[in-house]
Design a protein around this motif. Structure first.
Motif, PDB file in Angstrom:
ATOM      1  N   GLY A 176      13.212  -6.257   2.561  1.00  0.00           N
ATOM      2  CA  GLY A 176      11.769  -6.177   2.736  1.00  0.00           C
ATOM      3  C   GLY A 176      11.035  -5.413   1.648  1.00  0.00           C
ATOM      4  O   GLY A 176       9.980  -4.817   1.922  1.00  0.00           O
ATOM      5  N   TYR A 177      11.544  -5.432   0.444  1.00  0.00           N
ATOM      6  CA  TYR A 177      10.943  -4.650  -0.639  1.00  0.00           C
ATOM      7  C   TYR A 177       9.485  -5.042  -0.890  1.00  0.00           C
ATOM      8  O   TYR A 177       8.608  -4.175  -1.001  1.00  0.00           O
ATOM      9  N   GLN A 178       9.203  -6.317  -0.978  1.00  0.00           N
ATOM     10  CA  GLN A 178       7.856  -6.766  -1.323  1.00  0.00           C
ATOM     11  C   GLN A 178       6.836  -6.378  -0.252  1.00  0.00           C
ATOM     12  O   GLN A 178       5.691  -6.037  -0.566  1.00  0.00           O
ATOM     13  N   ALA A 179       7.245  -6.431   0.996  1.00  0.00           N
ATOM     14  CA  ALA A 179       6.328  -6.086   2.087  1.00  0.00           C
ATOM     15  C   ALA A 179       6.049  -4.586   2.148  1.00  0.00           C
ATOM     16  O   ALA A 179       5.076  -4.160   2.777  1.00  0.00           O
ATOM     17  N   TRP A 180       6.878  -3.814   1.474  1.00  0.00           N
ATOM     18  CA  TRP A 180       6.818  -2.352   1.551  1.00  0.00           C
ATOM     19  C   TRP A 180       6.206  -1.697   0.323  1.00  0.00           C
ATOM     20  O   TRP A 180       5.441  -0.735   0.425  1.00  0.00           O
ATOM     21  N   GLU A 181       6.504  -2.203  -0.862  1.00  0.00           N
ATOM     22  CA  GLU A 181       6.243  -1.445  -2.085  1.00  0.00           C
ATOM     23  C   GLU A 181       4.748  -1.231  -2.355  1.00  0.00           C
ATOM     24  O   GLU A 181       4.350  -0.156  -2.804  1.00  0.00           O
ATOM     25  N   SER A 182       3.897  -2.207  -2.099  1.00  0.00           N
ATOM     26  CA  SER A 182       2.479  -2.042  -2.413  1.00  0.00           C
ATOM     27  C   SER A 182       1.814  -1.027  -1.486  1.00  0.00           C
ATOM     28  O   SER A 182       0.930  -0.265  -1.903  1.00  0.00           O
ATOM     29  N   GLY A 183       2.239  -0.999  -0.233  1.00  0.00           N
ATOM     30  CA  GLY A 183       1.674  -0.034   0.709  1.00  0.00           C
ATOM     31  C   GLY A 183       2.024   1.395   0.339  1.00  0.00           C
ATOM     32  O   GLY A 183       1.180   2.299   0.407  1.00  0.00           O
ATOM     33  N   VAL A 184       3.277   1.605  -0.052  1.00  0.00           N
ATOM     34  CA  VAL A 184       3.694   2.937  -0.477  1.00  0.00           C
ATOM     35  C   VAL A 184       2.927   3.346  -1.735  1.00  0.00           C
ATOM     36  O   VAL A 184       2.543   4.511  -1.894  1.00  0.00           O
ATOM     37  N   ARG A 185       2.686   2.405  -2.617  1.00  0.00           N
ATOM     38  CA  ARG A 185       1.916   2.703  -3.827  1.00  0.00           C
ATOM     39  C   ARG A 185       0.502   3.186  -3.470  1.00  0.00           C
ATOM     40  O   ARG A 185      -0.013   4.133  -4.074  1.00  0.00           O
ATOM     41  N   GLU A 186      -0.116   2.552  -2.488  1.00  0.00           N
ATOM     42  CA  GLU A 186      -1.463   2.947  -2.087  1.00  0.00           C
ATOM     43  C   GLU A 186      -1.463   4.346  -1.466  1.00  0.00           C
ATOM     44  O   GLU A 186      -2.354   5.167  -1.738  1.00  0.00           O
ATOM     45  N   ILE A 187      -0.470   4.628  -0.642  1.00  0.00           N
ATOM     46  CA  ILE A 187      -0.376   5.955  -0.029  1.00  0.00           C
ATOM     47  C   ILE A 187      -0.169   7.023  -1.098  1.00  0.00           C
ATOM     48  O   ILE A 187      -0.748   8.116  -1.030  1.00  0.00           O
ATOM     49  N   ALA A 188       0.648   6.726  -2.090  1.00  0.00           N
ATOM     50  CA  ALA A 188       0.963   7.701  -3.135  1.00  0.00           C
ATOM     51  C   ALA A 188      -0.253   8.100  -3.954  1.00  0.00           C
ATOM     52  O   ALA A 188      -0.242   9.144  -4.618  1.00  0.00           O
ATOM     53  N   ARG A 189      -1.302   7.292  -3.928  1.00  0.00           N
ATOM     54  CA  ARG A 189      -2.524   7.638  -4.651  1.00  0.00           C
ATOM     55  C   ARG A 189      -3.221   8.853  -4.026  1.00  0.00           C
ATOM     56  O   ARG A 189      -4.074   9.472  -4.669  1.00  0.00           O
ATOM     57  N   ARG A 190      -2.883   9.180  -2.793  1.00  0.00           N
ATOM     58  CA  ARG A 190      -3.476  10.339  -2.128  1.00  0.00           C
ATOM     59  C   ARG A 190      -2.673  11.590  -2.510  1.00  0.00           C
ATOM     60  O   ARG A 190      -1.491  11.706  -2.194  1.00  0.00           O
ATOM     61  N   ASP A 191      -3.334  12.539  -3.135  1.00  0.00           N
ATOM     62  CA  ASP A 191      -2.643  13.726  -3.634  1.00  0.00           C
ATOM     63  C   ASP A 191      -2.109  14.625  -2.536  1.00  0.00           C
ATOM     64  O   ASP A 191      -1.241  15.474  -2.791  1.00  0.00           O
ATOM     65  N   ASN A 192      -2.613  14.469  -1.317  1.00  0.00           N
ATOM     66  CA  ASN A 192      -2.182  15.336  -0.221  1.00  0.00           C
ATOM     67  C   ASN A 192      -0.992  14.766   0.558  1.00  0.00           C
ATOM     68  O   ASN A 192      -0.683  15.244   1.657  1.00  0.00           O
ATOM     69  N   VAL A 193      -0.286  13.786  -0.021  1.00  0.00           N
ATOM     70  CA  VAL A 193       0.887  13.195   0.635  1.00  0.00           C
ATOM     71  C   VAL A 193       2.153  13.542  -0.142  1.00  0.00           C
ATOM     72  O   VAL A 193       2.171  13.486  -1.381  1.00  0.00           O
ATOM     73  N   ARG A 194       3.193  13.884   0.594  1.00  0.00           N
ATOM     74  CA  ARG A 194       4.525  14.070   0.032  1.00  0.00           C
ATOM     75  C   ARG A 194       5.445  13.014   0.646  1.00  0.00           C
ATOM     76  O   ARG A 194       5.256  12.625   1.797  1.00  0.00           O
ATOM     77  N   VAL A 195       6.436  12.590  -0.095  1.00  0.00           N
ATOM     78  CA  VAL A 195       7.368  11.586   0.419  1.00  0.00           C
ATOM     79  C   VAL A 195       8.677  12.268   0.797  1.00  0.00           C
ATOM     80  O   VAL A 195       9.160  13.152   0.084  1.00  0.00           O
TER      81      VAL A 195
END
Length: 279
Positions: A176-195
């Motif tokens: 499920g890489y394609q269904a996942w990768e763009s969403g994680v990219r959008e979340i990562a744009r928020r500086d207050n998020v850690r993975v």
């Protein structure tokens, strides 16, 4: 040394876990004694307990059980990420109690175990805003299709540190890489998020996943978040479904091949110590 930011303990004789009935592989006692014996052998030096979605009436009792275990001589437990119900009218009073307890380092409400509209409710969102200024973190455990729900919460409280659990829960077994990768990219744009680098062994094929199966997911989140915004967690005992605690530590070490000592230290220890002010 390693800070494990995602340990689950299960004591069925003390707490109620309704969801275990549908998860026979995890429907057993997973105790501190069993975990800490292996953890000490592989370099885990500090541990945060992650709530295990106990029955609502047992939420406070779960934290009390973990605090009790933290008082054992030589315990590695340094705090708890407590369960919460932002959709409930009693959340504000509950939050005040958690703020007064230095053992509680953050809160979590798993999004994929409730209907999507729960996190869209006005009360839920008002209560997420209440986290501002508390110093408590909020763990986001969600499926890839819920990215918009997660982003809405993140943007409500830009001064709160949100932790994206399990690399965003990709479907590794189902490719499920394609269904996942763009969403994680959008979340990562928020500086207050850690993975949180955790959980992913359980998302591969339990009997046959390999390092190469996990590598694209690990590399993608590190590319997006960098080592300054990544922390490590075992997700024990869920990780036993994909090989176990020692296997996951060894796998992470292999994924880090070629990285600097400083990068490894940030992922395994330094970032978590800074976020939660651990000794």
């Amino acid at each position: 040394m390693i800070v494990d930011t995602h340990l689950h303990l299960i004591y069925r004789n003390r707490l109620s876990y309704p969801w275990l009935e549908s998860e026979p592989a995890l429907n057993a006692d997973f105790t501190w004694d069993t975990y800490q014996r292996e953890a000490r052998r592989i370099g885990i030096s500090s541990v945060l307990h992650m709530e295990v979605d106990v029955a609502p009436e047992d939420i406070s009792a779960e934290t009390a059980v973990v605090e009790e275990l933290a008082q054992l001589p030589g315990s590695l437990l340094r705090g708890a990420i407590a369960s919460c119900r932002p959709e409930d009218p009693g959340f504000a009073a509950y939050l005040e109690r958690q703020k007064a307890n230095p053992f509680v380092k953050g809160l979590r409400r798993v999004l994929h175990v409730v209907p999507d509209d729960v996190s869209e409710g006005a009360l839920f969102r008002e209560n997420i805003r209440r986290l501002s200024g508390t110093g408590l973190t909020f763990d986001l455990c969600m499926l890839p299709h819920q990215v918009d729900k997660a982003i809405a919460l993140i943007d409500l409280a830009p001064d709160v540190t949100f932790i994206l659990d399990h690399c965003g829960v990709p479907d590794i077994k189902g490719h499920g890489y394609q269904a996942w990768e763009s969403g994680v990219r959008e979340i990562a744009r928020r500086d207050n998020v850690r993975v949180k680098i955790s959980g992913i062994p359980a998302y591969g094929d339990p009997g046959s996943w390999t390092l190469e199966d996990l590598k694209p997911y690990f590399e993608h989140v590190i590319e997006l978040f960098g080592f300054d915004r990544a922390i490590w967690g075992s997700d024990w005992p869920v990780c036993t479904l994909g090989g176990g605690l020692s296997t996951w530590v060894a796998t992470t070490q292999a994924l880090l091949h070629g990285c600097t000592t400083e990068e490894k230290d940030k992922l395994f220890s330094a970032n978590a110590r800074a976020i939660w002010q651990l000794d």
